[in-house]
Scaffold this motif. Structure first.
Motif, PDB file in Angstrom:
ATOM      1  N   GLU A 115     -70.346 -36.523  25.737  1.00  0.00           N
ATOM      2  CA  GLU A 115     -70.175 -35.876  27.120  1.00  0.00           C
ATOM      3  C   GLU A 115     -68.841 -35.121  27.056  1.00  0.00           C
ATOM      4  O   GLU A 115     -68.012 -34.402  27.344  1.00  0.00           O
ATOM      5  CB  GLU A 115     -70.143 -36.699  28.320  1.00  0.00           C
ATOM      6  CG  GLU A 115     -71.254 -37.088  28.943  1.00  0.00           C
ATOM      7  CD  GLU A 115     -71.695 -38.033  30.027  1.00  0.00           C
ATOM      8  OE1 GLU A 115     -71.166 -37.971  31.090  1.00  0.00           O
ATOM      9  OE2 GLU A 115     -72.674 -38.820  30.821  1.00  0.00           O
ATOM     10  N   VAL A 116     -67.951 -35.936  25.931  1.00  0.00           N
ATOM     11  CA  VAL A 116     -67.143 -34.706  25.734  1.00  0.00           C
ATOM     12  C   VAL A 116     -67.207 -33.562  25.723  1.00  0.00           C
ATOM     13  O   VAL A 116     -66.439 -32.658  25.862  1.00  0.00           O
ATOM     14  CB  VAL A 116     -66.213 -35.713  24.349  1.00  0.00           C
ATOM     15  CG1 VAL A 116     -67.121 -35.042  23.105  1.00  0.00           C
ATOM     16  CG2 VAL A 116     -64.784 -35.188  24.421  1.00  0.00           C
ATOM     17  N   TYR A 117     -68.205 -33.335  24.834  1.00  0.00           N
ATOM     18  CA  TYR A 117     -68.275 -31.401  24.599  1.00  0.00           C
ATOM     19  C   TYR A 117     -69.104 -30.617  26.015  1.00  0.00           C
ATOM     20  O   TYR A 117     -69.355 -29.835  26.485  1.00  0.00           O
ATOM     21  CB  TYR A 117     -69.563 -31.207  24.107  1.00  0.00           C
ATOM     22  CG  TYR A 117     -69.493 -32.212  22.291  1.00  0.00           C
ATOM     23  CD1 TYR A 117     -68.279 -31.091  21.646  1.00  0.00           C
ATOM     24  CD2 TYR A 117     -70.090 -33.006  22.198  1.00  0.00           C
ATOM     25  CE1 TYR A 117     -67.805 -31.994  20.560  1.00  0.00           C
ATOM     26  CE2 TYR A 117     -69.722 -33.650  20.758  1.00  0.00           C
ATOM     27  CZ  TYR A 117     -68.333 -32.886  20.028  1.00  0.00           C
ATOM     28  OH  TYR A 117     -67.614 -33.325  18.971  1.00  0.00           O
ATOM     29  N   ILE A 118     -68.884 -31.629  27.171  1.00  0.00           N
ATOM     30  CA  ILE A 118     -69.074 -31.171  28.917  1.00  0.00           C
ATOM     31  C   ILE A 118     -68.238 -31.288  28.987  1.00  0.00           C
ATOM     32  O   ILE A 118     -68.004 -31.354  30.769  1.00  0.00           O
ATOM     33  CB  ILE A 118     -70.426 -31.324  29.556  1.00  0.00           C
ATOM     34  CG1 ILE A 118     -70.742 -33.011  29.388  1.00  0.00           C
ATOM     35  CG2 ILE A 118     -71.670 -31.042  28.720  1.00  0.00           C
ATOM     36  CD1 ILE A 118     -71.378 -33.217  30.252  1.00  0.00           C
ATOM     37  N   THR A 120     -61.675 -33.355  32.414  1.00  0.00           N
ATOM     38  CA  THR A 120     -60.280 -33.912  31.996  1.00  0.00           C
ATOM     39  C   THR A 120     -59.804 -32.211  31.404  1.00  0.00           C
ATOM     40  O   THR A 120     -59.121 -32.501  30.835  1.00  0.00           O
ATOM     41  CB  THR A 120     -60.343 -34.478  30.878  1.00  0.00           C
ATOM     42  OG1 THR A 120     -61.490 -35.039  29.736  1.00  0.00           O
ATOM     43  CG2 THR A 120     -61.361 -35.690  32.730  1.00  0.00           C
ATOM     44  N   HIS A 121     -61.025 -31.774  30.436  1.00  0.00           N
ATOM     45  CA  HIS A 121     -60.854 -31.121  29.379  1.00  0.00           C
ATOM     46  C   HIS A 121     -61.461 -29.846  29.188  1.00  0.00           C
ATOM     47  O   HIS A 121     -62.991 -29.632  30.148  1.00  0.00           O
ATOM     48  CB  HIS A 121     -60.465 -31.530  27.996  1.00  0.00           C
ATOM     49  CG  HIS A 121     -61.537 -32.219  27.181  1.00  0.00           C
ATOM     50  ND1 HIS A 121     -61.510 -33.329  27.587  1.00  0.00           N
ATOM     51  CD2 HIS A 121     -62.524 -31.993  26.905  1.00  0.00           C
ATOM     52  CE1 HIS A 121     -62.664 -33.497  27.050  1.00  0.00           C
ATOM     53  NE2 HIS A 121     -63.687 -32.592  26.583  1.00  0.00           N
ATOM     54  N   GLU A 122     -61.768 -28.515  28.718  1.00  0.00           N
ATOM     55  CA  GLU A 122     -62.556 -27.947  28.990  1.00  0.00           C
ATOM     56  C   GLU A 122     -63.496 -28.025  27.407  1.00  0.00           C
ATOM     57  O   GLU A 122     -63.498 -28.612  26.464  1.00  0.00           O
ATOM     58  CB  GLU A 122     -61.647 -26.412  28.078  1.00  0.00           C
ATOM     59  CG  GLU A 122     -62.102 -25.208  27.747  1.00  0.00           C
ATOM     60  CD  GLU A 122     -61.909 -24.122  27.038  1.00  0.00           C
ATOM     61  OE1 GLU A 122     -62.157 -22.870  27.003  1.00  0.00           O
ATOM     62  OE2 GLU A 122     -60.690 -23.930  27.228  1.00  0.00           O
ATOM     63  N   ALA A 123     -64.854 -27.628  29.009  1.00  0.00           N
ATOM     64  CA  ALA A 123     -65.772 -27.944  28.053  1.00  0.00           C
ATOM     65  C   ALA A 123     -66.033 -27.084  26.495  1.00  0.00           C
ATOM     66  O   ALA A 123     -65.975 -25.135  27.078  1.00  0.00           O
ATOM     67  CB  ALA A 123     -66.918 -27.561  28.933  1.00  0.00           C
ATOM     68  N   ILE A 124     -67.104 -27.095  25.567  1.00  0.00           N
ATOM     69  CA  ILE A 124     -67.492 -25.936  24.638  1.00  0.00           C
ATOM     70  C   ILE A 124     -68.584 -25.636  25.271  1.00  0.00           C
ATOM     71  O   ILE A 124     -69.395 -24.785  24.905  1.00  0.00           O
ATOM     72  CB  ILE A 124     -67.209 -27.252  23.638  1.00  0.00           C
ATOM     73  CG1 ILE A 124     -65.939 -27.167  22.631  1.00  0.00           C
ATOM     74  CG2 ILE A 124     -68.017 -26.174  22.143  1.00  0.00           C
ATOM     75  CD1 ILE A 124     -65.365 -27.949  21.457  1.00  0.00           C
TER      76      ILE A 124
END
Length: 539
Positions: free
Chosen positions: A251-254, A286-290
């Motif tokens: 899920e880091v990539y969303i 928490t950060h920009e999604a790729i």
């Protein structure tokens, strides 16, 4: 003639000790020990430093090197600033000071604690060891609490950023897209969204010589040098299926941060163990999604649907839901196609029976069409009830239905948890009593060592069991909020005429299949238990 001592200066500093400042530093320890040896006319034969190593771990490189030198007869005296520098596991520390060192003729000195084996056994040493371990236990708890707070803030604290991202140069714990590598992640998701499986994607990445995450980290930071320095070039883009799957489900990539995926067995045993997905911390945005959320959902749908297919390409809609009611293992699907000698047959049998036979479990066989009809009928019933009945009436019914079962499960778990915690307290008391008996000569060194190992192993097992029971107890608590969630899911459907994998996994948690038995009238009777999401089993 006075005995000559070849003395080992042992110095240790953990990361937690670094926070205490100069008083606990390696330099300060060295100064104290050097001065002591000078005053006592002790010959310094070697210095052994473990910087950044926990006192609960005795597999420290310099400590083991010192043990090797003791075995080789090079060292007959060991000196530390205090007992905690030697170790913070009171069982193992006591075994070294009370058993191993005396058996090897090694004098042990802890300067600040006033311990010197040449003056005889120290009555206070066992209690200092217990206090040192208590300190390590409390430090472990505080560290975990601090890390949890950081995780809940969505910060990233891994050694490396995931492929496609890099660490923010100014903000600690912040991820930002890496324009040099994000295309790799985008390519993987693009292939997956158009139906490519992990194996096919792996082959495409290899064929197009796309660099792996490990190779990229080697180029940037020089890590994994032992893997790449003498390898052929094709190793640089040798992707694995598991790497592709990991990226596709991360899920880091969303834009989400996911933490607490693994932990150590205990503060004494630093081996890692994987945590259940329910224990992970997921913090959104928490950060920009790729990867766009819509594309992510398409990929997850493809992954789930692909799991439902058999080798023959059939859609296996009950995959992952069916369990044997007796052994708990998943049910296996079998399909015999029609021929001149036999009719077509689709059914499930217990996975344990299929693999090991009747010695381990019975068949629990159930016809696919029968199972399909039963599950469809029950879901149709509840969907009609959700649309026809008043909310408060239906909620009351759902909660009342599961109360008896939940109360029984909860009482059983509580009873076992109380028993486990009581035994843990008994073992703590036993350890203290054993040290007192050892100090007073009431127990031999051999029996002390044997019992210490026995009780330590039991203690680790009980701590794992206690944590597991607490987890189950938390999950057994279900309330009106869960019932409302389930009703909201059910109301999404109106005219239900057929089942599919998406619907089943959305509404049902598991289905238990019992062994078929003969009824009083000679008919075969087979019980099927359906556990629905959020509400469990409904009578």
């Amino acid at each position: 003639m006075k005995q000559q001592y070849n003395t080992a200066l042992y110095l240790r500093l953990s990361r937690d000790d670094e926070l205490k400042g100069e008083s606990g530093s390696i330099g300060t320890q060295r100064d104290i020990l050097t001065q002591y040896c000078k005053e006592q006319n002790l010959h310094i034969a070697g210095e052994y430093v473990d910087d950044g190593w926990s006192g609960t771990n005795f597999d420290r490189p310099s400590f083991q090197r010192m043990i090797d030198d003791i075995e080789d007869g090079k060292i007959n005296c060991v000196i530390t600033k205090d007992l905690s520098r030697l170790g913070r596991n009171y069982i193992l520390t006591g075994q070294y000071t009370d058993i191993y060192f005396p058996s090897k003729g090694v004098r042990y000195i802890a300067v600040s604690d006033g311990v010197d084996s040449e003056r005889g056994e120290s009555e206070i040493a066992p209690f200092l060891n217990i206090l040192n371990e208590m300190h390590a236990r409390q430090t472990s708890k505080k560290t975990k609490a601090a890390m949890k707070a950081r995780f809940l803030n969505g910060a990233h604290y891994g050694a490396y950023a995931p492929i496609g991202y890099k660490k923010h140069p100014e903000i600690k714990g912040k991820l930002i897209p890496d324009e040099d590598t994000r295309w790799i992640v985008e390519k993987i998701f693009d292939l997956a969204s158009h139906g490519a499986g992990a194996t096919k994607i792996r082959n495409i990445l290899d064929r197009e010589q796309v660099p792996t995450p490990a190779w990229l980290n080697y180029q940037k930071y020089g890590t994994f040098a032992h893997i790449f320095e003498k390898q052929q070039e094709n190793k640089f883009h040798k992707w694995t299926v598991s790497q592709v799957k990991s990226i596709l489900t991360d899920e880091v990539y969303i834009g989400n941060s996911v933490h607490n995926k693994q932990t150590t067995i205990s503060f004494k045993d630093k081996r890692s163990k994987r945590k259940a997905k329910e224990e992970w911390y997921t913090i959104p945005n928490t950060h920009e999604a790729i990867i766009p959320l819509a594309q992510w959902e398409i990929v997850q749908s493809h992954i789930n649907n692909r799991k439902r297919q058999t080798k023959t390409g059939e859609v296996h809609i009950f995959s992952g839901l069916l369990k044997c009611a007796d052994c708990g293992r998943g049910m296996r699907y079998s399909h015999f196609k029609a021929s001149e000698k036999r009719k077509e047959r689709k059914y499930y049998i217990c996975g344990t029976y299929s693999e090991f036979g009747k010695d381990r479990c019975s068949r629990h066989s159930i016809n696919y069409d029968v199972l399909y009809a039963v599950v469809l009928g029950r879901l149709q019933y509840w969907i009609s009830q959700a649309h026809e009945k008043d909310d408060s009436e239906l909620l009351q019914r759902l909660l009342k239905s599961g109360d008896k079962q939940r109360a029984s499960e909860k009482a059983s778990i509580k009873k076992e948890l109380t028993k486990t915690e009581k035994r843990l307290h008994e073992i703590d008391d036993l350890f203290v009593k054993m040290y007192e008996d050892r100090a007073n000569g009431k127990i031999t060194e051999r029996n002390f060592s044997m019992l210490s190992v026995k009780y330590q192993e039991e203690q680790i097992q009980l701590e794992e069991k206690r944590d597991s029971l607490r987890e189950k107890l938390d999950k057994s608590v279900q309330d009106s909020e869960g019932a409302e969630k389930w009703l909201a899911l059910v109301r999404k459907y109106t005219e239900l005429t057929e089942l599919n994998a998406v619907l089943l996994n959305e509404l049902i948690e598991k289905i238990l299949v019992h062994e078929a038995v003969k009824g009083e009238n000679g008919e075969t009777v087979q019980e099927i238990e359906i556990y629905y999401r959020f509400v469990g089993k409904i009578e």
